[in-house]
Design a protein around this motif. Structure first.
Motif, PDB file in Angstrom:
ATOM      1  N   ASP A 185      63.494  23.631  15.875  1.00  0.00           N
ATOM      2  CA  ASP A 185      63.827  23.848  14.467  1.00  0.00           C
ATOM      3  C   ASP A 185      62.831  23.144  13.558  1.00  0.00           C
ATOM      4  O   ASP A 185      62.703  23.496  12.370  1.00  0.00           O
ATOM      5  N   ASP A 219      66.124  21.466  23.436  1.00  0.00           N
ATOM      6  CA  ASP A 219      66.840  21.961  22.253  1.00  0.00           C
ATOM      7  C   ASP A 219      68.347  21.938  22.481  1.00  0.00           C
ATOM      8  O   ASP A 219      69.121  21.483  21.621  1.00  0.00           O
ATOM      9  N   LYS A 220      68.783  22.424  23.634  1.00  0.00           N
ATOM     10  CA  LYS A 220      70.215  22.488  23.929  1.00  0.00           C
ATOM     11  C   LYS A 220      70.825  21.088  23.971  1.00  0.00           C
ATOM     12  O   LYS A 220      71.930  20.865  23.459  1.00  0.00           O
ATOM     13  N   TYR A 268      65.577  14.671  17.380  1.00  0.00           N
ATOM     14  CA  TYR A 268      65.733  16.015  16.810  1.00  0.00           C
ATOM     15  C   TYR A 268      64.571  16.318  15.865  1.00  0.00           C
ATOM     16  O   TYR A 268      63.955  17.388  15.940  1.00  0.00           O
ATOM     17  N   ASP A 270      71.057  19.639  20.475  1.00  0.00           N
ATOM     18  CA  ASP A 270      72.172  20.268  19.766  1.00  0.00           C
ATOM     19  C   ASP A 270      73.511  19.711  20.244  1.00  0.00           C
ATOM     20  O   ASP A 270      74.416  19.428  19.450  1.00  0.00           O
ATOM     21  N   ASN A 318      78.493  18.010  13.347  1.00  0.00           N
ATOM     22  CA  ASN A 318      77.253  17.231  13.305  1.00  0.00           C
ATOM     23  C   ASN A 318      77.624  15.759  13.162  1.00  0.00           C
ATOM     24  O   ASN A 318      77.959  15.297  12.073  1.00  0.00           O
ATOM     25  N   SER A 376      76.919  18.095  18.319  1.00  0.00           N
ATOM     26  CA  SER A 376      78.093  18.950  18.142  1.00  0.00           C
ATOM     27  C   SER A 376      79.225  18.728  19.129  1.00  0.00           C
ATOM     28  O   SER A 376      80.375  19.064  18.837  1.00  0.00           O
ATOM     29  N   HIS A 392      62.672  18.955  18.371  1.00  0.00           N
ATOM     30  CA  HIS A 392      63.438  20.210  18.357  1.00  0.00           C
ATOM     31  C   HIS A 392      62.576  21.319  17.760  1.00  0.00           C
ATOM     32  O   HIS A 392      61.781  21.093  16.837  1.00  0.00           O
ATOM     33  N   GLY A 401      72.175  22.893   9.691  1.00  0.00           N
ATOM     34  CA  GLY A 401      73.565  23.112  10.080  1.00  0.00           C
ATOM     35  C   GLY A 401      74.548  23.192   8.942  1.00  0.00           C
ATOM     36  O   GLY A 401      75.704  23.563   9.155  1.00  0.00           O
TER      37      GLY A 401
END
Length: 530
Positions: A439, A456-457, A433, A460, A168, A464, A437, A148
């Motif tokens: 990522d 994932d959503k 995460y 995130d 973040n 955020s 995740h 990020g």
């Protein structure tokens, strides 16, 4: 700033304040977390490491064993307080956060110098070094430690601005990680791929010599920006065998033995010359099941394996002398995101139901597979192996490998099963995460290949949408409900952080994050009583 600060006030319920306390059955006498008399300068502290570091390059390290060395050599912008309750200054003296939470501006110390190396002679650290180090982490970290971050701007000789793609709430906590240590560009580029064997930083000790697979010798950095280290140096010896580790402590070959387990806990505790320090750690053990390939790509197979695993027997069998309690969630109980209500969603031990599930998945007669482990986790694998054969007729071959091979195999998704451990900070980000995740696919944390867009959503969003800790916890708990339903792995136990120490060692404490704090901005400064 206040809201983000509140989100990072992390409470360790099991710690009750202090980050290190002697075990409840410890003897009276000099405690490792208490000083006895005036500190004395001089001497070399000898520490036994339970695993062999593969690299000390911040962007390449994957295990706590490496970070335990790195933290004495290199510094980060900010650090955790001793009890992990707040973020405090280190190389950065202060920081401000923009109203949109997308820009973090850090003021840096102007009295910091790198240790002399092969390609620079101990020059001053500036904002350019912070920019270089953090952007290197963004682009090259094998653990994706700065997700990020879009760029780092130099806004003054001793000021940098870290820009984010989206807010973040865990950024300050992330910046405490040893993977985001500040290093000089000349040394990195000069050594190239060998920088991991020649780490240069701004920490209290510099690397004097590293005999691979044997020991690392550190010497005091006389230009260290913090308080002068009492010790002349530190020698870290690699002693993978837990019995040899305890013998080395009792014979005087080392002063501190890490990761003391099994009957060795009792041996140290009963010896009047030593102290056994323990604390409930932010450290979990789990058994990953490959979610992408092989029989375990089927959720029914994964659930069958979980239901055929007697986790209580597994934990008690490995930890007969204490040191761990059963785990239910992919979070340690000391994390502020933990919710006991979610434990009800964990598969229960039902061997007969497990057989039905495995048959429904098309494996009524079981199958053959492999499980990858390091030497220290062979006892877990052996008990699991027996349970799988007895309950599901699954033949599990145990593949015992050293850390580098383990990390590489698991990261690439080539391990059908593996037993791993994860130690980090109270923020659920570091566990959920990093381990679930997408990522993190092809990274060590999510080498199992877990992939759920809904998770994932949520993960995130937890970073955020809000800086409020309670709101973030609720989002993480929503994600946990989905993760538990997908049965991506088997939760085994929550570990204690332990250290057996000689009573001549003063000021040494064990930390819930399994770090070694010999000299630290949080006030630690270990010394040896002569």
């Amino acid at each position: 700033m206040f809201l983000v600060g509140i989100s990072l006030l992390l409470v360790l319920a099991a710690c009750s304040g202090k980050s290190s306390t002697p075990s409840s059955d410890s003897k009276d006498g000099d405690k490792g977390g208490e000083n006895s008399g005036e500190p004395q300068d001089g001497g070399t502290l000898q520490i036994g490491l339970s695993a062999n570091p593969q690299t000390l390059d911040p962007v390449k390290y994957t295990g706590v064993y490496e970070s335990q060395v790195m933290r004495s050599v290199a510094d980060t912008l900010v650090v955790y307080s001793k009890d992990l309750s707040e973020i405090t200054p280190s190389l950065a003296t202060d920081w401000q956060i923009s109203d949109d939470l997308l820009v973090y501006t850090f003021q840096l110390r102007d009295d910091v110098f790198f240790q002399p190396g092969e390609y620079q002679d101990g020059r001053q650290m500036t904002a350019e070094d912070v920019k270089y180090s953090l952007e290197r982490s963004v682009n090259e970290s094998v653990m994706n430690r700065l997700n990020g971050v879009t760029k780092v701007d130099v806004s003054g000789e001793f000021e940098v601005q870290v820009h984010l793609e989206t807010p973040n709430a865990a950024l300050l906590a992330v910046l405490t990680d040893a993977g985001n240590s500040i290093v000089p560009k000349e040394e990195v580029e000069g050594w190239g791929d060998e920088f991991g064997a020649h780490l240069v930083g701004t920490g209290p000790f510099a690397i004097k010599d590293w005999k691979k697979d044997q020991q690392i010798d550190l010497v005091r950095n006389d230009k260290y920006w913090g308080g002068k280290p009492h010790l002349d140096g530190v020698r870290m010896k690699v002693i993978a065998d837990p019995n040899m580790m305890t013998n080395a402590l009792r014979s005087g070959d080392i002063d501190v033995a890490l990761d003391v387990k099994g009957q060795n806990r009792e041996l140290i505790n009963k010896d009047e010359n030593f102290e056994l320090l323990t604390i409930q750690a932010l450290s979990i053990t789990y058994l990953d099941l490959n979610n992408k390939v092989g029989p375990t790509a089927d959720v029914k197979v994964r659930e069958a394996i979980y239901k055929a695993t007697n986790v209580d027997e597994l934990v008690s069998g490995v930890n007969q002398w204490g040191g761990a309690v059963r785990s239910y969630l992919p979070l340690p109980t000391g994390s502020w995101g933990y919710d006991e209500e979610l434990e009800k969603l964990v598969p229960t031990y039902e061997p007969e139901k497990a057989k039905e599930l495995l048959a429904e998945a098309g494996y009524p007669d079981g199958f053959k597979t492999e499980i990858y482990v390091g030497a220290a986790r062979v006892p877990y694998a052996t008990i699991f192996q027996n349970q799988m054969k007895e309950n599901l007729n699954i033949d599990v071959e145990i593949k015992v490998v050293e850390w580098g091979t383990y990390s590489d195999t698991v990261s690439k998704g080539n391990a059908p099963m593996s037993i791993g451990g994860w130690s980090w900070y109270p923020d659920p980000y570091f566990f959920l995460y990093q381990l679930f995740h997408t990522d993190q696919l092809s990274a060590l944390g999510n080498g199992k290949g877990y992939d759920n867009p809904e998770v994932d959503k949520l993960l995130d969003r937890a970073l955020s949408e809000t800086a409020d800790q309670d709101e973030r916890a609720a989002i993480y708990q929503e994600a946990l409900r989905i993760i538990l339903k997908d049965v991506p792995r088997i939760e085994i136990d929550v570990q204690e952080a332990t250290a057996g120490i000689s009573k001549k060692v003063q000021g040494y404490e064990v930390s819930a994050d399994n770090s070694i704090q010999i000299v630290h901005p949080n006030g630690a400064n270990v010394w040896i009583k002569k």
